[in-house]
Motif scaffolding. Sequence first.
Motif, short mmCIF file in Angstrom:
data_model
loop_
_atom_site.label_atom_id
_atom_site.label_comp_id
_atom_site.label_asym_id
_atom_site.label_seq_id
_atom_site.Cartn_x
_atom_site.Cartn_y
_atom_site.Cartn_z
N UNK A 368 -25.61 -0.39 4.97
CA UNK A 368 -24.81 -0.43 5.74
C UNK A 368 -26.49 -1.22 7.23
N UNK A 369 -27.42 -0.61 5.94
CA UNK A 369 -28.73 -1.20 6.63
C UNK A 369 -29.01 -1.91 7.26
N UNK A 370 -29.66 -2.45 7.49
CA UNK A 370 -30.02 -4.04 7.68
C UNK A 370 -30.74 -4.72 6.95
N UNK A 371 -31.69 -3.19 6.29
CA UNK A 371 -32.27 -3.98 4.70
C UNK A 371 -31.81 -3.07 3.46
N UNK A 372 -30.88 -2.81 3.41
CA UNK A 372 -30.32 -2.24 2.41
C UNK A 372 -30.16 -4.35 1.07
N UNK A 373 -30.48 -2.91 0.22
CA UNK A 373 -30.17 -4.51 -0.90
C UNK A 373 -30.51 -3.23 -2.44
N UNK A 374 -30.07 -3.87 -3.46
CA UNK A 374 -29.75 -3.18 -5.01
C UNK A 374 -30.71 -3.30 -5.60
N UNK A 375 -30.68 -2.52 -6.51
CA UNK A 375 -31.21 -2.56 -7.73
C UNK A 375 -30.66 -3.24 -9.01
N UNK A 376 -31.58 -4.53 -9.54
CA UNK A 376 -30.13 -4.97 -10.71
C UNK A 376 -29.84 -5.18 -11.40
N UNK A 377 -30.45 -3.91 -11.57
CA UNK A 377 -30.63 -3.46 -13.40
C UNK A 377 -29.48 -2.40 -13.18
N UNK A 378 -28.74 -2.08 -12.39
CA UNK A 378 -27.53 -1.36 -12.31
C UNK A 378 -26.39 -1.71 -11.96
N UNK A 379 -26.14 -2.87 -12.57
CA UNK A 379 -25.75 -4.39 -12.37
C UNK A 379 -24.90 -4.24 -14.14
N UNK A 380 -26.08 -4.14 -14.89
CA UNK A 380 -25.86 -4.47 -16.27
C UNK A 380 -25.31 -2.86 -16.33
N UNK A 381 -24.94 -1.14 -15.61
CA UNK A 381 -24.88 -0.32 -16.10
C UNK A 381 -23.42 -0.49 -15.02
N UNK A 382 -22.80 -1.59 -14.81
CA UNK A 382 -21.61 -1.96 -13.72
C UNK A 382 -20.81 -2.63 -14.69
N UNK A 383 -20.66 -3.36 -15.57
CA UNK A 383 -20.30 -4.32 -16.36
C UNK A 383 -20.13 -3.33 -17.39
N UNK A 384 -21.31 -3.25 -17.75
CA UNK A 384 -20.54 -1.72 -19.47
C UNK A 384 -19.96 -0.55 -19.23
N UNK A 385 -19.58 -0.06 -17.96
CA UNK A 385 -18.78 0.49 -17.53
C UNK A 385 -17.37 0.07 -17.35
N UNK A 386 -17.24 -1.22 -16.24
CA UNK A 386 -16.25 -1.63 -16.59
C UNK A 386 -15.17 -2.15 -17.60
N UNK A 387 -16.47 -2.87 -18.53
CA UNK A 387 -15.84 -3.47 -19.72
C UNK A 387 -15.19 -2.03 -20.42
N UNK A 388 -16.24 -1.41 -20.68
CA UNK A 388 -15.36 -0.14 -21.36
C UNK A 388 -14.13 0.44 -20.87
N UNK A 389 -14.35 0.81 -19.76
CA UNK A 389 -13.62 1.71 -19.06
C UNK A 389 -12.07 0.89 -19.02
N UNK A 390 -12.59 -0.63 -18.61
CA UNK A 390 -10.99 -1.05 -19.02
C UNK A 390 -10.25 -1.49 -20.63
N UNK A 391 -11.11 -1.80 -21.65
CA UNK A 391 -10.51 -1.59 -22.99
C UNK A 391 -10.08 -0.08 -23.81
N UNK A 392 -10.97 1.07 -23.11
CA UNK A 392 -10.16 2.13 -23.57
C UNK A 392 -8.85 2.69 -22.95
N UNK A 393 -8.19 2.36 -21.27
CA UNK A 393 -7.96 2.60 -20.22
C UNK A 393 -6.53 1.56 -20.82
N UNK A 394 -6.44 0.16 -21.73
CA UNK A 394 -5.72 -1.18 -21.91
C UNK A 394 -4.77 -0.11 -23.13
#
Length: 397
Positions: A368-394
Motif C-alpha cells: 500500500x506504499x506509493x512506491x510498492x513494487x515486486x521482484x518479478x522473479x517471485x512470480x516464478x516461485x508463485x507459479x511453481x508453488x500454485x501448480x505443484x500445490x494444485x496437483x498435490x491437492x487434487x
Amino acid sequence: MTISDEPVTLNNRAARLLPQLQTWRRHLHQFPEVSFQEHQTAAYIASELRQMPNLEVSQPTATSVLAVRKGTQPGRTVLLRADIDALPILEENSFEYVSQNAGAMHACGHDGHTAILLGTAKLLSEQAETAGELRMIFQHAEEQSPGGAEELVFQTDLMDGVDVVTGLHLNSQLPSGVVAVKPGAFMAAPDNIYITILGRGGHAAHPEEAIDPIAIGAQVVGNLQHVVSRGTSALEALVVSVTYFQAGSTTNVIPERAELKGTVRTFSPELRERAPELIERVVRGICDAHGAKYEFRYELGYRPLINDDGVAEVLRQVALETVGEDRAVVAQPTMGGEDFSAYLQKAPGAYFNVGSGTRELESDYPHHHPRFTIDEEALVTGVQMMAAAAQRLAQPD
Ligand SMILES: [Zn+2]
Ligand SMILES: [Zn+2]
C-alpha cells in the motif's frame, strides 16, 4: 519456445514462463482498476485464458473470472484463488509500465497474483493428464469491504463441490522466493468501531455548565486500552486502535459532540464475539460517569483467516520440494485482514506467502506504499508453488 535438454518438470516450465509472467503483470500494473470496477482487468484476464487449451472460461460476477480445467483422471476439486483489484493510490514509481490510470495503483501486488494464476492456468491447461477438477478464480474487490469473496462464496455456485482451497499473497517484507506457510490462525479479523460522544456544548470559560465531549472522549481512548491489557487474556491476540478523533472548531467553545473511529483486530472467533460488548461497556461507563450520551456501532470486517492444519502441512511439503529447506519458512501471523477467509467457510484450505522483497530492486517497500513494487522473479516461485500445490491437492484421498 526453444527445445532444451533440461527435464520438463513443473519447476522448469514455470521458470521458462518468466517473460510471459512479466508481460501479464506489467500490463495489469499499467492499467489498474480499484475494487468492484475491474471491468478491463477481467476482460483482459478472460481473453488471455481463452487462448489456453482445455479451459472453460466464465464470469461468475461482472468483474471476476473463472477458469475450470476438468481432469482426465478422478480426484478432488481444488479452488485456486488470486485477487485482481488495485488501490486508490497515486503511484510514485517511475518505471516505464507505471500506472496510466491516475489515482489507481497496484500497490498490494494483486497484479502479481493475477499473473501467477494466469501462469498456473497455462501450465495446468497444457498438461495432458490432470486429476480432479481445478477451478481458478480471479477474484475482484479484495481491498474493499464487504469484499468480492463474500459475493462469490455466498451468492454464486463457485464453491459447490469444492474440496479444498488455496491462494497466496506476495510479501515485500520477506526475501524474494521465500515461501512462508503456517497452520492455524494466520490473519486477523479487521473490524471497525464508530463512537459518537454526545455532550452539551457551552462557553469554554464555564465548563461546569457544559458536558465536554472532548474530555470524555479522551478518557474513552485511554480506557479502551484496558480492554486489551486488563479485559482479555494476554494469550489472546487483540488490537484496539482509535484512529480518528474529531471535535470542536475553535478555542472558546465546548462542542456538542466528538466523533471517534478505530479498528479492532482479533484471531479468536470467541474473543471477536465478545469484543463489541467489552468495548461498549467502557464507552457506556465513562459516558454515564460524566453525564454524556453516546452512539456506538461495531462493523464486522472480514473473518479471521484460520488455515487448515492438514492443508498447511501439504503446502509446507510442496514448499520444501519446490524452493528447498532454506527458503521454506514458517509464516508469522499478522494482524492484517484478508477476504480469502470467506472461502474457508465452505471448504478447508490454507493461504500462504511468497516473498517478493529485494533491496537492490527497491521491492521491499511496504504494501500500500506509493512506491510498492515486486521482484518479478517471485512470480516464478508463485507459479511453481500454485501448480505443484494444485496437483498435490487434487489427488484422490
Ligand atoms: Zn492490500
Ligand atoms: Zn493484498
